[in-house]
Motif scaffolding. Sequence first.
Motif, PDB file in Angstrom:
ATOM      1  N   ARG A 103       0.834  -1.052  -0.343  1.00 20.37           N
ATOM      2  CA  ARG A 103       0.169   0.218   0.132  1.00 20.37           C
ATOM      3  C   ARG A 103       0.869   1.391  -0.112  1.00 20.37           C
ATOM      4  N   PHE A 104       0.468   1.894  -0.988  1.00 24.11           N
ATOM      5  CA  PHE A 104       1.146   3.342  -0.353  1.00 24.11           C
ATOM      6  C   PHE A 104       0.455   4.598   0.350  1.00 24.11           C
ATOM      7  N   ALA A 105       0.983   5.484   0.615  1.00 27.41           N
ATOM      8  CA  ALA A 105       0.139   6.355   1.550  1.00 27.41           C
ATOM      9  C   ALA A 105       1.228   7.965   1.261  1.00 27.41           C
ATOM     10  N   GLU A 106       0.405   9.038   1.382  1.00 29.38           N
ATOM     11  CA  GLU A 106       1.364  10.409   1.838  1.00 29.38           C
ATOM     12  C   GLU A 106       1.499  10.998   3.012  1.00 29.38           C
ATOM     13  N   ALA A 107       2.925  10.813   3.062  1.00 28.75           N
ATOM     14  CA  ALA A 107       2.811  10.907   4.511  1.00 28.75           C
ATOM     15  C   ALA A 107       4.308  12.320   4.795  1.00 28.75           C
ATOM     16  N   ASP A 108       4.577  13.026   5.838  1.00 27.68           N
ATOM     17  CA  ASP A 108       5.807  13.767   5.582  1.00 27.68           C
ATOM     18  C   ASP A 108       6.337  12.954   7.043  1.00 27.68           C
ATOM     19  N   LEU A 109       7.825  12.467   6.454  1.00 29.67           N
ATOM     20  CA  LEU A 109       8.635  11.865   7.206  1.00 29.67           C
ATOM     21  C   LEU A 109       8.817  12.602   8.611  1.00 29.67           C
ATOM     22  N   THR A 110       8.639  14.160   8.972  1.00 29.29           N
ATOM     23  CA  THR A 110       9.471  14.488   9.709  1.00 29.29           C
ATOM     24  C   THR A 110       8.421  14.066  11.267  1.00 29.29           C
ATOM     25  N   LYS A 111       7.021  14.286  10.810  1.00 26.12           N
ATOM     26  CA  LYS A 111       6.168  13.562  11.072  1.00 26.12           C
ATOM     27  C   LYS A 111       5.316  12.197  11.442  1.00 26.12           C
ATOM     28  N   PHE A 112       5.852  11.358  10.384  1.00 32.24           N
ATOM     29  CA  PHE A 112       5.033  10.177  10.010  1.00 32.24           C
ATOM     30  C   PHE A 112       5.849   8.829  11.741  1.00 32.24           C
ATOM     31  N   GLU A 113       4.735   8.658  12.173  1.00 32.69           N
ATOM     32  CA  GLU A 113       5.717   7.327  13.056  1.00 32.69           C
ATOM     33  C   GLU A 113       4.514   6.050  13.337  1.00 32.69           C
ATOM     34  N   GLN A 114       4.750   5.254  13.713  1.00 37.40           N
ATOM     35  CA  GLN A 114       3.687   3.843  13.673  1.00 37.40           C
ATOM     36  C   GLN A 114       4.722   3.366  14.576  1.00 37.40           C
ATOM     37  N   ARG A 115       3.779   3.230  15.694  1.00 41.08           N
ATOM     38  CA  ARG A 115       5.512   2.601  17.331  1.00 41.08           C
ATOM     39  C   ARG A 115       5.331   1.124  17.016  1.00 41.08           C
ATOM     40  N   GLU A 116       6.813   0.796  17.194  1.00 39.53           N
ATOM     41  CA  GLU A 116       6.076  -0.746  16.498  1.00 39.53           C
ATOM     42  C   GLU A 116       6.430  -1.638  15.881  1.00 39.53           C
ATOM     43  N   ALA A 117       5.917  -0.584  14.983  1.00 37.81           N
ATOM     44  CA  ALA A 117       5.195  -1.701  13.712  1.00 37.81           C
ATOM     45  C   ALA A 117       5.921  -2.274  12.654  1.00 37.81           C
ATOM     46  N   GLN A 142      11.198   4.801  16.026  1.00 33.63           N
ATOM     47  CA  GLN A 142      10.457   4.554  17.609  1.00 33.63           C
ATOM     48  C   GLN A 142       9.207   3.675  17.066  1.00 33.63           C
ATOM     49  N   SER A 143       9.243   3.629  15.049  1.00 32.44           N
ATOM     50  CA  SER A 143       8.618   2.449  14.291  1.00 32.44           C
ATOM     51  C   SER A 143       9.008   1.183  14.441  1.00 32.44           C
ATOM     52  N   LEU A 144      10.503   1.096  14.638  1.00 37.64           N
ATOM     53  CA  LEU A 144      10.843  -0.146  14.213  1.00 37.64           C
ATOM     54  C   LEU A 144      10.470  -0.984  15.343  1.00 37.64           C
ATOM     55  N   LYS A 145      10.729  -2.408  15.320  1.00 38.78           N
ATOM     56  CA  LYS A 145      10.178  -3.449  15.826  1.00 38.78           C
ATOM     57  C   LYS A 145      11.438  -3.881  17.140  1.00 38.78           C
ATOM     58  N   PRO A 146      11.721  -4.404  17.970  1.00 38.31           N
ATOM     59  CA  PRO A 146      13.129  -4.392  18.747  1.00 38.31           C
ATOM     60  C   PRO A 146      13.227  -5.552  17.621  1.00 38.31           C
ATOM     61  N   GLY A 147      15.013  -5.637  17.468  1.00 36.08           N
ATOM     62  CA  GLY A 147      15.997  -6.137  16.004  1.00 36.08           C
ATOM     63  C   GLY A 147      15.674  -5.808  15.100  1.00 36.08           C
ATOM     64  N   GLY A 148      14.613  -4.596  14.679  1.00 36.88           N
ATOM     65  CA  GLY A 148      14.697  -3.475  13.719  1.00 36.88           C
ATOM     66  C   GLY A 148      15.395  -3.176  12.908  1.00 36.88           C
ATOM     67  N   VAL A 149      15.592  -2.820  11.783  1.00 32.93           N
ATOM     68  CA  VAL A 149      16.663  -2.103  10.873  1.00 32.93           C
ATOM     69  C   VAL A 149      16.575  -1.445  10.052  1.00 32.93           C
ATOM     70  N   VAL A 150      16.587   0.170   9.507  1.00 27.97           N
ATOM     71  CA  VAL A 150      16.480   0.628   8.756  1.00 27.97           C
ATOM     72  C   VAL A 150      18.587   1.197   7.687  1.00 27.97           C
ATOM     73  N   LEU A 151      17.581   0.810   6.807  1.00 27.23           N
ATOM     74  CA  LEU A 151      19.082   0.630   5.784  1.00 27.23           C
ATOM     75  C   LEU A 151      18.526   2.024   5.175  1.00 27.23           C
ATOM     76  N   ILE A 152      19.773   2.757   4.495  1.00 26.39           N
ATOM     77  CA  ILE A 152      19.914   4.348   4.305  1.00 26.39           C
ATOM     78  C   ILE A 152      20.437   4.089   3.066  1.00 26.39           C
ATOM     79  N   SER A 153      20.550   4.496   1.811  1.00 29.12           N
ATOM     80  CA  SER A 153      21.815   5.318   1.357  1.00 29.12           C
ATOM     81  C   SER A 153      21.418   6.911   0.731  1.00 29.12           C
ATOM     82  N   THR A 154      22.407   7.333   0.391  1.00 23.17           N
ATOM     83  CA  THR A 154      22.466   8.652   0.434  1.00 23.17           C
ATOM     84  C   THR A 154      23.720   9.352   0.596  1.00 23.17           C
ATOM     85  N   PRO A 155      23.981  10.505  -0.744  1.00 26.02           N
ATOM     86  CA  PRO A 155      25.019  11.013  -0.680  1.00 26.02           C
ATOM     87  C   PRO A 155      25.865  11.641   0.405  1.00 26.02           C
TER      88      PRO A 155
END
Length: 274
Positions: A103-117, A142-155
């Motif tokens: 599913r796709f949705a519009e969101a502001d990442l500076t405000k988007f949070e779904q606790r441990e989702a 805050q949005s990651l479950k315990p043991g979760g990971v964020v993967l980032i690609s950036t300059p």
Amino acid sequence: MQYDPIKRTLGKLFNQTPALRKVFYRLLDLLLLRSWHVRQELKRLELPAKSAILDAGSGFGQYTYRMSRLFPKSQILAVDVKEEQIADCNQFFTQIQQSDRVRFAEADLTKFEQREAFNLILSIDVMEHIEEDVQVFKNFHQSLKPGGVVLISTPSDQGGSDAHEHDHDHEEGGVHGFVDEHVRDGYNIQEIEDKLKSAGFAKVEARYSYGTPGKISWRLSMKYPIQLLGVSKLFFILIPFYYILAFPIAAILNYCDVKGSHTTGTGLIVKAFK
């Protein structure tokens, strides 16, 4: 260089049918070095079979589609600032009968949070456009479950803004904390590690991408052909013949960049663990 008109033209061309859109995604996977690095990192992750995934800054939906195939039992939420892109991607995934789990949705990442989702959050060439990056990192944590990971690609700060401006997936910005221009020239490894740790991440791993092989490949596979297309749309006729010669060389260079270790580079691949 102005890339947006070319991206819009290509988007319209390949968006006529679901089959053409899949071809477009495949071409992006082959041509963009960033895609090679992200694909490698995704394959290395050990996620639960039925994971919850957030694509934070989904753009054209290229990586959402990749993850839907790589993690076929997972639920994926993809968010972006462009309402028309959200509608377009939702339509595509409905057409390919994947809307029950993507599913796709519009969101502001500076405000988007779904606790441990989520088990995984993917953020590809997004953070360089957001001034309030630490707040976004806190929301990710805050949005990651315990043991979760964020993967980032950036300059990176080693000339990354110039090397990456061609291939970020967003066409325009200016709303919801996202601006089309880069708000920073790129991250220093220590800087992004410190910011992620200050947001609560216990472990952060960062490495350079777009080393010497990658920079040469970028010129061959992206910079030069896009420059030609910017001169005249007639070069669309010649582009397939150009890639017959250039792509094998670029592919070898991409492989070397992905498998090599770089002391410097114009991109960063970052993993942060909760």
